[in-house]
Design a protein around this motif. Structure first.
Motif, PDB file in Angstrom:
ATOM      1  N   GLY A 244       0.795  -1.209   0.000  1.00  0.00           N
ATOM      2  CA  GLY A 244       0.000   0.000   0.000  1.00  0.00           C
ATOM      3  C   GLY A 244       0.840   1.277   0.000  1.00  0.00           C
ATOM      4  N   HIS A 245       2.155   1.131   0.093  1.00  0.00           N
ATOM      5  CA  HIS A 245       3.068   2.275  -0.024  1.00  0.00           C
ATOM      6  C   HIS A 245       2.707   3.430   0.912  1.00  0.00           C
ATOM      7  N   ILE A 246       2.424   3.132   2.174  1.00  0.00           N
ATOM      8  CA  ILE A 246       2.150   4.213   3.116  1.00  0.00           C
ATOM      9  C   ILE A 246       3.483   4.709   3.662  1.00  0.00           C
ATOM     10  N   ARG A 247       3.785   5.958   3.384  1.00  0.00           N
ATOM     11  CA  ARG A 247       5.116   6.487   3.715  1.00  0.00           C
ATOM     12  C   ARG A 247       5.356   6.442   5.215  1.00  0.00           C
ATOM     13  N   GLY A 248       6.549   6.018   5.582  1.00  0.00           N
ATOM     14  CA  GLY A 248       6.917   5.968   6.989  1.00  0.00           C
ATOM     15  C   GLY A 248       6.276   4.815   7.727  1.00  0.00           C
ATOM     16  N   GLU A 249       5.379   4.075   7.041  1.00  0.00           N
ATOM     17  CA  GLU A 249       4.721   2.972   7.744  1.00  0.00           C
ATOM     18  C   GLU A 249       4.918   1.614   7.073  1.00  0.00           C
ATOM     19  N   THR A 250       4.524   1.535   5.791  1.00  0.00           N
ATOM     20  CA  THR A 250       4.600   0.223   5.149  1.00  0.00           C
ATOM     21  C   THR A 250       5.592   0.212   3.993  1.00  0.00           C
ATOM     22  N   ASN A 251       6.567   1.065   4.040  1.00  0.00           N
ATOM     23  CA  ASN A 251       7.585   1.043   3.003  1.00  0.00           C
ATOM     24  C   ASN A 251       8.823   0.293   3.483  1.00  0.00           C
ATOM     25  N   THR A 252       9.154  -0.780   2.787  1.00  0.00           N
ATOM     26  CA  THR A 252      10.422  -1.441   3.083  1.00  0.00           C
ATOM     27  C   THR A 252      11.511  -0.734   2.290  1.00  0.00           C
ATOM     28  N   MET A 253      12.743  -1.124   2.503  1.00  0.00           N
ATOM     29  CA  MET A 253      13.846  -0.453   1.804  1.00  0.00           C
ATOM     30  C   MET A 253      13.717  -0.498   0.283  1.00  0.00           C
ATOM     31  N   PRO A 254      13.450  -1.666  -0.306  1.00  0.00           N
ATOM     32  CA  PRO A 254      13.321  -1.657  -1.772  1.00  0.00           C
ATOM     33  C   PRO A 254      12.189  -0.749  -2.264  1.00  0.00           C
ATOM     34  N   LEU A 255      11.092  -0.701  -1.502  1.00  0.00           N
ATOM     35  CA  LEU A 255       9.989   0.170  -1.920  1.00  0.00           C
ATOM     36  C   LEU A 255      10.391   1.629  -1.824  1.00  0.00           C
ATOM     37  N   LEU A 256      11.162   1.951  -0.782  1.00  0.00           N
ATOM     38  CA  LEU A 256      11.609   3.322  -0.621  1.00  0.00           C
ATOM     39  C   LEU A 256      12.546   3.731  -1.758  1.00  0.00           C
ATOM     40  N   VAL A 257      13.365   2.771  -2.198  1.00  0.00           N
ATOM     41  CA  VAL A 257      14.247   3.046  -3.337  1.00  0.00           C
ATOM     42  C   VAL A 257      13.401   3.494  -4.530  1.00  0.00           C
TER      43      VAL A 257
END
Lengths: 303, 261, 345
Positions: A244-257
């Motif tokens: 769900g790409h919730i910033r600061g909550e459900t972002n893992t490192m690859p998603l943040l990249v």
């Protein structure tokens, strides 16, 4: 006879040439002319450099392109820190689960005969060859708002999708084969004799497992955990679908990249990427070391 | 035992069953309509076509790499041997951004290629490149042990029977490697078809041109068109099944011929 | 085709695999290279085949330099220890391989190749296996197919590396006879390597005994057995009793006991005395060169094998005919019918 002697005298110069020819001929039974060798080595080296070395080098070059300070501040960003934390938590959960069940699954497959074994092995292999996106999709279909358990979950106010449990589940799914796959051949090769000996000496099932089986496969376990962990931390496709790409909550490192990259924050994106690349390199080095250990164990069991 | 099976069921079988159940909710007609829509067809064509092309490149380059690593000694050989695993170990998102930056118009390789008029990033060529990247280890690691195990006597026998080096390679070594080469090809292909992370950054993701099937699934999901997503997923899943099955059969067949000593 | 090898030297690192080997093989001979492992026999064979090259020395076939040619050009049939059959080809294709890879200009047409392969499979009596794969054959069958494959190129010389090494005892015996009669039939100059003396003595016309990279003796099977040229050959071939003796003042002494044996012709000093087990004749105590006490007797078909403690302190085993029963505890005299003494210890 005389002619032969005359021949061998007069032929001394061509003889030298023949020797040189032989020197060239002697090696070509199992190898190629030098020119061919050089071309093949060059092709291999150029290809690997272009497709593997350069991308890897580029990650670090980009991460440090604005200097060490920018790199460090990118990593110290709260969003980055929370992504790192989430990645570690998710990896710990899925590695833990897969360790336990990988061990049990490998044990069942290697030490017992039962019908449907081939099917079980195929099932274990499946997450390797299924697109990660599909792995994520199946959880959306199960736990999503329109999914099979969606309604029930909403009624009981349990959040799986777009939250840590969903990410952990999807990660566990895609990393399922690693531990089991590392252990099955090892345990099959070791057979059941030692366990039978332990049981005949009066050990209980659990004692047999912890005192005989586990010590025999410890390097294999470590190997499986290592690869499982690397994949768990780096998983992108499946996690991307369920997070769900919730910033600061459900972002893992690859998603943040991905997010940072799409926002043109290249230094920050590559800083996170460099951490993951480091993880990959460390994993590879550890893997090489472990493979040596596994080979030694193999030799020891043979002699 | 019971525990194993229930865990396997829980984590693998139920989700997959869910996928197939979902697809059964569609009538065959709906199913067909989704698959035969232009965008779906093009996405599948891009994924399968480019994955096959990339797997073929990997077959050729992988064989060359294996040959160099196994048969020759050159400086850095061990490092290059270790490096082969990088595409397998590197998180796909990292690979994706790195390949994109590398082949972008101002990138280290993108710039010289652009000067030649070749555009890689954000075109189907980019997808092809990313698929080659992730497929390398599969061919190398399946073929390498088999080449290492070929008995030197086999090549000496061919030579002493009068075969030239080229004849020995084509008639003796390649057929011995055949099953491993096919397995490597299939594994590289299967991986490339389903690949998502390393492809989407460099792909450009233009519908009908450079949009891969896994991305289309994600897009359909974000549009809450679950039926569409499921239908595409089922097709890809079936293909994966067939490939694993074929690989397993191939391995068994190869093994049945091998124990010659 | 005759083969001549002159002063061949081959080192692997600091290990001297061949240390100055000279050998002549006449046309049509069936020669055995016999020696323990590491004696250099396989290295010699591989150099003749062109699979290895010497550090120095010469190899010639019919007087022409063979080292100038690679294995491919030498037309030598080589049968590998582990057969080296091509596992992805049928038996038929294995045998046909050498014919199919010939340069286009001299390659035979398909019908001729088929006829030739058929002929070879008939020769090794395995024509019924033509369509099988090597993995479906027994060890002895693989061996014969490997031989048929080597013969397909009409080799000028046939070389066999431990041809029966990987087979069980019964099959080995059968194949030995078969190889000898096959050689009689095709009459190609052949060399085979073996570490099995029985094999060498039974099959070959001539035996070359090697040790530590050197040739110890070349001779007929009878020669190497009956008149061994060196202590090594005596102890390696046949079962020998070996005793450390001292030769001084025309006397041979074992321990501190002089033996009733003539020392003439032998150089004084520490030496070794060799006697075949069955050459020790048993007599009453006080007769013969040695005296000893029987410790232990076992019967082996026509002979009885007795362990005898000589009064010099050594314990030996002898094979005596069954006509006079020996018993543990008997004191007997022993007279060697034949013996050989080699200087050195």
């Amino acid at each position: 006879m005389t002619m032969q002697i005359a021949d061998s005298v007069s032929l001394s110069a061509p003889d030298a040439r023949a020797r040189a020819h032989a020197a060239a001929a002697r090696n070509n039974l199992r190898t190629e002319p030098k020119a061919v060798r050089i071309v093949i080595i060059a092709l291999a080296v150029i290809f690997l450099t272009m497709f593997v070395v350069l991308p890897l080098a580029l990650v670090f070059a980009q991460a440090f392109s604005r200097g060490v300070l920018a790199y460090l501040s990118a990593l110290a960003d709260p969003e980055a820190l929370s992504a790192i934390k989430l990645t570690l938590v998710v990896a710990a959960i899925s590695v833990g689960l897969n360790l336990v069940f990988g061990l049990v699954a490998a044990w069942a497959i290697a030490k017992f005969e039962f019908s449907g074994k081939t099917f079980l092995i195929t099932l274990i292999d499946l997450p390797f060859s299924v697109s990660p996106v599909i792995s994520g999709l199946v959880f959306v279909l199960l736990f999503g708002a329109q999914g099979y358990f969606g309604g029930w979950l909403r009624d009981h106010d349990i959040q799986i999708l777009f939250a840590v449990p969903g990410i952990a589940l999807a990660t566990t799914f895609v990393t399922f084969p690693f531990v089991a796959r590392a252990l099955i051949p090892l345990m099959q090769e070791q057979g059941t004799q030692e366990e039978e000996a332990a049981i005949s000496l009066g050990a209980s099932g659990l004692q047999t497992f912890f005192r005989v089986t586990l010590p025999n496969i410890k390097w294999g376990v470590l190997y499986g955990v290592l690869l499982c962990n690397a994949r768990a931390m780096g998983e992108f496709g499946a996690v991307s679908v369920v997070s769900g790409h919730i910033r600061g909550e459900t972002n893992t490192m690859p998603l943040l990249v991905e997010i940072l990259y799409n926002e043109y924050q290249f230094v920050a994106a590559f800083a996170i990427a460099s951490l993951l690349a480091m993880l990959a390199l460390i994993t590879l080095i550890a893997k090489t070391v472990l493979e040596n250990h596994l080979d030694e164990g193999h030799d020891a069991s043979e002699h | 035992m019971g525990l194993t099976l229930s865990w396997l069921t829980l984590i693998i079988l139920i989700p997959l069953a869910g996928l197939f159940l979902k697809s059964l909710e569609l009538s065959p007609e709906q199913f067909w309509n989704i698959l035969s829509s232009r965008r779906t067809l093009n996405a599948l064509r891009v994924s399968f076509g480019l994955a096959f092309a990339a797997a073929c490149v990997n077959l050729v380059m992988g064989s060359i790499i294996v040959w160099a690593l196994v048969r020759y000694r050159f400086p850095g050989r061990r490092i290059f041997d270790a490096i082969v695993d990088v595409p397998f170990a590197l998180p796909t998102a990292v690979a994706g951004v790195a390949l994109t930056a590398l082949f972008a118009e101002k990138g280290w390789l993108g710039a010289p290629l652009a000067a030649l008029g070749i555009k890689v990033a954000f075109t189907p060529v980019g997808i092809f490149v990313a698929m080659i990247f992730i497929g390398i280890p599969f061919v190398v690691r399946t073929v390498q042990p088999v080449l290492q195990d070929i008995d030197p006597e086999i090549e000496e026998a061919a030579g002493s029977l009068g075969a030239s080096r080229w004849q020995t390679i084509i008639r003796v070594i390649l057929p011995s490697l055949g099953p491993a080469l096919l397995t490597g090809l299939a594994l590289a292909f299967a991986r490339a078809v389903g690949e998502y992370g390393s492809v989407i950054f460099i792909a450009g993701n233009l519908p009908n041109v450079s949009e891969i099937a896994p991305l289309l699934i994600v897009i359909r999901l974000s549009e809450f068109r679950y039926a569409d997503a499921t239908a595409i997923a089922v097709v890809m899943l079936v293909v994966s099944f067939v490939i694993i099955f074929a690989v397993n059969r191939l391995q068994r067949w190869a093994q049945s011929r091998i124990p010659v000593r | 085709m005759s083969i001549e090898v002159r002063n061949l030297v081959k080192k692997f690192g600091s290990f001297k695999a061949l240390d100055g080997v000279d050998l002549k093989v006449d046309n049509g001979e069936l020669l055995a290279l016999l020696g323990p492992s590491g004696s250099g026999k396989t290295t010699l064979l591989r150099i003749v085949a062109g699979l290895d090259w010497p550090d120095s020395g010469e190899v010639s076939f019919n007087g022409e330099d063979a080292l100038a040619q690679g294995a491919r050009e030498r037309h030598v049939g080589f049968v590998f220890q582990h057969y080296a059959l091509f596992r992805h080809m049928t038996v038929f294709e294995n045998v046909a391989f050498g014919l199919r890879v010939q340069p286009r200009a001299i390659r035979k047409d398909e019908a001729t190749i088929r006829a030739r392969v058929k002929e070879l499979l008939d020769l090794v009596q395995l024509d019924w296996l033509a369509d099988r794969y090597p993995s479906q054959l027994s060890g002895g069958q693989r061996q014969r197919i490997a031989l048929a494959r080597a013969l397909a190129i009409e080799p000028r010389i046939l070389l066999l590396d431990e041809p029966f090494g990987a087979l069980d005892a019964k099959v080995r015996k059968e194949l030995r006879k078969w190889l000898r009669s096959l050689h009689h039939e095709i009459n190609v100059t052949s060399i085979f390597v073996t570490h099995d003396q029985e094999e060498a003595l039974e099959v070959a016309n001539r035996v070359v005994v090697m040790d530590k990279g050197k040739i110890e003796q070349i001779g007929s099977p009878d020669d190497v057995y009956e008149s061994p040229a060196t202590a090594f050959v005596h102890s390696f071939i046949g079962e020998s009793i070996e005793l450390p003796v001292l030769i001084a003042d025309g006397l041979i002494t074992l321990g501190d006991r002089p033996l009733r044996l003539a020392a003439d012709g032998h150089a004084p000093g520490a030496s070794r005395l060799f006697v075949r087990r069955h050459d020790m004749l048993v007599g009453p105590p006080g007769s013969g060169a040695f005296e000893g006490a029987v410790r232990h007797v076992r019967n082996f078909g026509p002979v009885q094998r007795a362990e005898v403690a000589l009064s010099g302190g050594e314990t030996i085993e002898i094979d005596a005919p069954r006509d006079r029963e020996l018993r543990a505890g008997d004191t007997i005299g022993l007279e060697p019918r034949r013996y050989r003494i080699f200087a050195g210890t």
